[in-house]
Design a protein around this motif. Structure first.
Motif, PDB file in Angstrom:
ATOM      1  N   GLU A  71       7.797  -9.159  -0.304  1.00 10.52           N
ATOM      2  CA  GLU A  71       8.028  -8.806  -1.707  1.00 10.52           C
ATOM      3  C   GLU A  71       9.054  -7.688  -1.850  1.00 10.52           C
ATOM      4  OE1 GLU A  71       4.375  -6.261  -0.586  1.00 10.52           O
ATOM      5  OE2 GLU A  71       5.205  -8.216  -0.052  1.00 10.52           O
ATOM      6  N   TRP A  72       9.673  -7.641  -3.038  1.00 10.83           N
ATOM      7  CA  TRP A  72      10.520  -6.516  -3.408  1.00 10.83           C
ATOM      8  C   TRP A  72       9.621  -5.381  -3.896  1.00 10.83           C
ATOM      9  CZ3 TRP A  72      15.789  -6.930  -2.694  1.00 10.83           C
ATOM     10  CH2 TRP A  72      16.272  -8.211  -2.407  1.00 10.83           C
ATOM     11  N   GLN A  73      10.028  -4.136  -3.644  1.00 11.91           N
ATOM     12  CA  GLN A  73       9.271  -2.949  -4.019  1.00 11.91           C
ATOM     13  C   GLN A  73       7.843  -2.984  -3.448  1.00 11.91           C
ATOM     14  OE1 GLN A  73      12.684  -2.039  -6.015  1.00 11.91           O
ATOM     15  NE2 GLN A  73      11.008  -0.627  -5.844  1.00 11.91           N
ATOM     16  N   PRO A  74       7.672  -3.120  -2.139  1.00 17.32           N
ATOM     17  CA  PRO A  74       6.321  -3.098  -1.553  1.00 17.32           C
ATOM     18  C   PRO A  74       5.747  -1.680  -1.546  1.00 17.32           C
ATOM     19  CG  PRO A  74       7.969  -3.280   0.171  1.00 17.32           C
ATOM     20  CD  PRO A  74       8.712  -3.363  -1.135  1.00 17.32           C
ATOM     21  N   ASP A  75       4.637  -1.493  -0.854  1.00 19.19           N
ATOM     22  CA  ASP A  75       3.947  -0.210  -0.811  1.00 19.19           C
ATOM     23  C   ASP A  75       4.671   0.706   0.185  1.00 19.19           C
ATOM     24  OD1 ASP A  75       2.236   1.936  -0.431  1.00 19.19           O
ATOM     25  OD2 ASP A  75       0.415   0.725  -0.440  1.00 19.19           O
ATOM     26  N   TRP A  76       5.592   1.519  -0.333  1.00 20.82           N
ATOM     27  CA  TRP A  76       6.406   2.347   0.552  1.00 20.82           C
ATOM     28  C   TRP A  76       5.599   3.377   1.342  1.00 20.82           C
ATOM     29  CZ3 TRP A  76      10.222  -0.558   1.087  1.00 20.82           C
ATOM     30  CH2 TRP A  76      10.903  -1.148   0.010  1.00 20.82           C
ATOM     31  N   PRO A  77       4.642   4.099   0.736  1.00 21.57           N
ATOM     32  CA  PRO A  77       3.863   5.045   1.545  1.00 21.57           C
ATOM     33  C   PRO A  77       3.124   4.379   2.702  1.00 21.57           C
ATOM     34  CG  PRO A  77       3.623   5.565  -0.780  1.00 21.57           C
ATOM     35  CD  PRO A  77       4.337   4.251  -0.712  1.00 21.57           C
ATOM     36  N   ALA A  78       2.562   3.190   2.451  1.00 19.09           N
ATOM     37  CA  ALA A  78       1.860   2.484   3.527  1.00 19.09           C
ATOM     38  C   ALA A  78       2.826   2.081   4.635  1.00 19.09           C
ATOM     39  CB  ALA A  78       1.154   1.247   2.963  1.00 19.09           C
ATOM     40  N   LEU A  79       4.019   1.662   4.266  1.00 17.61           N
ATOM     41  CA  LEU A  79       5.015   1.275   5.265  1.00 17.61           C
ATOM     42  C   LEU A  79       5.496   2.497   6.049  1.00 17.61           C
ATOM     43  CD1 LEU A  79       7.052  -1.375   3.242  1.00 17.61           C
ATOM     44  CD2 LEU A  79       5.529  -1.796   5.184  1.00 17.61           C
ATOM     45  N   ALA A  80       5.557   3.650   5.380  1.00 18.71           N
ATOM     46  CA  ALA A  80       5.909   4.880   6.096  1.00 18.71           C
ATOM     47  C   ALA A  80       4.820   5.245   7.100  1.00 18.71           C
ATOM     48  CB  ALA A  80       6.133   6.016   5.100  1.00 18.71           C
ATOM     49  N   ASP A  81       3.543   5.102   6.686  1.00 20.09           N
ATOM     50  CA  ASP A  81       2.427   5.376   7.596  1.00 20.09           C
ATOM     51  C   ASP A  81       2.476   4.449   8.811  1.00 20.09           C
ATOM     52  OD1 ASP A  81       1.452   7.366   5.954  1.00 20.09           O
ATOM     53  OD2 ASP A  81      -0.038   6.082   4.972  1.00 20.09           O
ATOM     54  N   ALA A  82       2.953   3.230   8.605  1.00 19.92           N
ATOM     55  CA  ALA A  82       3.033   2.260   9.696  1.00 19.92           C
ATOM     56  C   ALA A  82       4.287   2.447  10.545  1.00 19.92           C
ATOM     57  CB  ALA A  82       2.995   0.838   9.129  1.00 19.92           C
ATOM     58  N   GLY A  83       5.165   3.357  10.152  1.00 22.02           N
ATOM     59  CA  GLY A  83       6.372   3.613  10.920  1.00 22.02           C
ATOM     60  C   GLY A  83       7.501   2.642  10.669  1.00 22.02           C
ATOM     61  N   VAL A  84       7.373   1.842   9.612  1.00 16.26           N
ATOM     62  CA  VAL A  84       8.424   0.857   9.302  1.00 16.26           C
ATOM     63  C   VAL A  84       9.630   1.544   8.667  1.00 16.26           C
ATOM     64  CG1 VAL A  84       8.973  -1.205   7.942  1.00 16.26           C
ATOM     65  CG2 VAL A  84       6.746  -0.993   9.077  1.00 16.26           C
ATOM     66  N   ILE A  85       9.370   2.520   7.791  1.00 13.35           N
ATOM     67  CA  ILE A  85      10.420   3.302   7.159  1.00 13.35           C
ATOM     68  C   ILE A  85      10.112   4.782   7.369  1.00 13.35           C
ATOM     69  CG2 ILE A  85      11.091   1.605   5.406  1.00 13.35           C
ATOM     70  CD1 ILE A  85       9.171   3.041   3.474  1.00 13.35           C
ATOM     71  N   ASP A  86      11.034   5.649   7.004  1.00 15.85           N
ATOM     72  CA  ASP A  86      10.800   7.068   7.220  1.00 15.85           C
ATOM     73  C   ASP A  86       9.930   7.664   6.121  1.00 15.85           C
ATOM     74  OD1 ASP A  86      12.465   8.026   5.009  1.00 15.85           O
ATOM     75  OD2 ASP A  86      14.195   7.535   6.237  1.00 15.85           O
TER      76      ASP A  86
ATOM     77  N   GLU B   4      17.498  19.114   0.860  1.00 14.12           N
ATOM     78  CA  GLU B   4      16.442  18.098   0.910  1.00 14.12           C
ATOM     79  C   GLU B   4      16.697  17.015   1.948  1.00 14.12           C
ATOM     80  OE1 GLU B   4      18.250  15.354  -2.743  1.00 14.12           O
ATOM     81  OE2 GLU B   4      16.118  15.826  -2.650  1.00 14.12           O
ATOM     82  N   LEU B   5      17.917  16.907   2.415  1.00 12.66           N
ATOM     83  CA  LEU B   5      18.256  15.848   3.358  1.00 12.66           C
ATOM     84  C   LEU B   5      18.140  16.264   4.813  1.00 12.66           C
ATOM     85  CD1 LEU B   5      21.462  14.353   1.644  1.00 12.66           C
ATOM     86  CD2 LEU B   5      19.056  13.708   1.290  1.00 12.66           C
ATOM     87  N   THR B   6      18.049  17.561   5.067  1.00  9.89           N
ATOM     88  CA  THR B   6      18.186  18.048   6.441  1.00  9.89           C
ATOM     89  C   THR B   6      16.838  18.204   7.139  1.00  9.89           C
ATOM     90  OG1 THR B   6      18.295  20.322   5.607  1.00  9.89           O
ATOM     91  CG2 THR B   6      20.391  19.196   6.001  1.00  9.89           C
ATOM     92  N   ASN B   7      16.107  17.107   7.260  1.00 10.56           N
ATOM     93  CA  ASN B   7      14.851  17.100   8.019  1.00 10.56           C
ATOM     94  C   ASN B   7      14.595  15.680   8.495  1.00 10.56           C
ATOM     95  OD1 ASN B   7      12.709  15.739   6.068  1.00 10.56           O
ATOM     96  ND2 ASN B   7      13.972  17.113   4.806  1.00 10.56           N
ATOM     97  N   TRP B   8      13.695  15.543   9.465  1.00 12.05           N
ATOM     98  CA  TRP B   8      13.476  14.233  10.084  1.00 12.05           C
ATOM     99  C   TRP B   8      12.665  13.278   9.212  1.00 12.05           C
ATOM    100  CZ3 TRP B   8      16.459  12.302  13.523  1.00 12.05           C
ATOM    101  CH2 TRP B   8      17.065  13.101  14.497  1.00 12.05           C
ATOM    102  N   ASP B   9      12.112  13.763   8.078  1.00 13.74           N
ATOM    103  CA  ASP B   9      11.497  12.823   7.140  1.00 13.74           C
ATOM    104  C   ASP B   9      12.552  11.954   6.474  1.00 13.74           C
ATOM    105  OD1 ASP B   9       8.962  13.721   7.659  1.00 13.74           O
ATOM    106  OD2 ASP B   9       8.824  14.993   5.879  1.00 13.74           O
ATOM    107  N   VAL B  10      13.773  12.430   6.472  1.00  7.80           N
ATOM    108  CA  VAL B  10      14.895  11.714   5.843  1.00  7.80           C
ATOM    109  C   VAL B  10      15.821  11.228   6.951  1.00  7.80           C
ATOM    110  CG1 VAL B  10      16.869  11.916   4.295  1.00  7.80           C
ATOM    111  CG2 VAL B  10      14.737  13.121   3.767  1.00  7.80           C
ATOM    112  N   THR B  11      15.758   9.931   7.227  1.00  5.47           N
ATOM    113  CA  THR B  11      16.659   9.315   8.196  1.00  5.47           C
ATOM    114  C   THR B  11      17.603   8.381   7.442  1.00  5.47           C
ATOM    115  OG1 THR B  11      15.250   7.400   8.676  1.00  5.47           O
ATOM    116  CG2 THR B  11      14.793   9.441   9.907  1.00  5.47           C
ATOM    117  N   SER B  12      18.273   7.513   8.173  1.00  7.12           N
ATOM    118  CA  SER B  12      19.247   6.629   7.536  1.00  7.12           C
ATOM    119  C   SER B  12      18.614   5.688   6.517  1.00  7.12           C
ATOM    120  CB  SER B  12      20.007   5.829   8.596  1.00  7.12           C
ATOM    121  OG  SER B  12      19.117   5.161   9.464  1.00  7.12           O
TER     122      SER B  12
END
Length: 202
Positions: A149-164, A114-122
């Motif tokens: 805030e703590w625990q923000p909208d992770w999917p939205a942040l992923a769409d924005a390129g902030v997190i993987d 599950e870790l060996t793809n580019w969806d999973v970075t550091s």
């Protein structure tokens, strides 16, 4: 026990990176584990994969080595950070009241998982480690603008390129608070380390 992920973009900042490492070394003894991003080393892995077309398992292993190189860079800048290869070494380092610096060579893989793809970075790997360690919280330091805030909208942040892309899946059942901090917010981080309960309420 806190996990603090220093993004690869922060590792490119010659002014702020030493200040972050100094802060974590000064106030993180016995409780902070630093997770390095891959930074420019990981960018070279992406470029090499585009040129040579090797599979994601190979790219994953090369990216793990990129994180290890960033860790060595950080330790070279601040020798107070103690390199640790695995959970046992991390816990030993914290028991000695030192800040731990994760060198994630245990993540090298012979077969895909599950870790060996580019969806999973550091970013995602920091959550993965924090969950394995039963951490009290995870803080991810970024160069871009981030929500307060703590625990923000992770999917939205992923769409924005902030997190993987993998971050939301790892974070959804995390039993600890997760927050993002901009690299310029050194004083906010200092407040969290010195007065954690009070700072989280602000």
């Amino acid at each position: 026990m806190w996990v603090v992920k220093i993004g690869g973009s922060v590792a490119r900042d010659p002014e702020l990176l030493p200040l972050w490492l100094e802060l974590l070394a000064e106030h993180g003894g016995g409780r902070v584990i630093v997770v390095p991003g891959g930074g420019a080393f990981a960018d070279e892995v992406r470029a090499a994969q585009r040129s040579w077309g090797f599979d994601d398992r190979v790219a994953h292993n090369m990216a793990v080595l990129a994180m290890a190189q960033t860790a060595m860079l950080m330790q070279g800048l601040n020798p107070a950070l103690q390199p640790a290869l695995n959970e046992h070494q991390i816990r030993q380092t914290l028991r000695r009241l030192r800040p731990a610096l994760w060198v994630p060579l245990e993540l090298l893989r012979q077969t895909p998982d599950e870790l060996t793809n580019w969806d999973v970075t550091s970013d995602s790997l920091a959550v993965w480690l924090a969950k394995r360690l039963n951490a009290e919280r995870l803080i991810v330091v970024k160069s871009c603008e981030v929500p307060d805030e703590w625990q923000p909208d992770w999917p939205a942040l992923a769409d924005a390129g902030v997190i993987d892309r993998g971050f939301a899946g790892f974070a959804c059942d995390a039993p600890f608070p997760i927050g993002l901090i901009n690299k310029a917010e050194l004083e906010r981080m200092r407040s969290l380390l010195i007065e954690p309960a009070q700072a989280m309420q602000q």
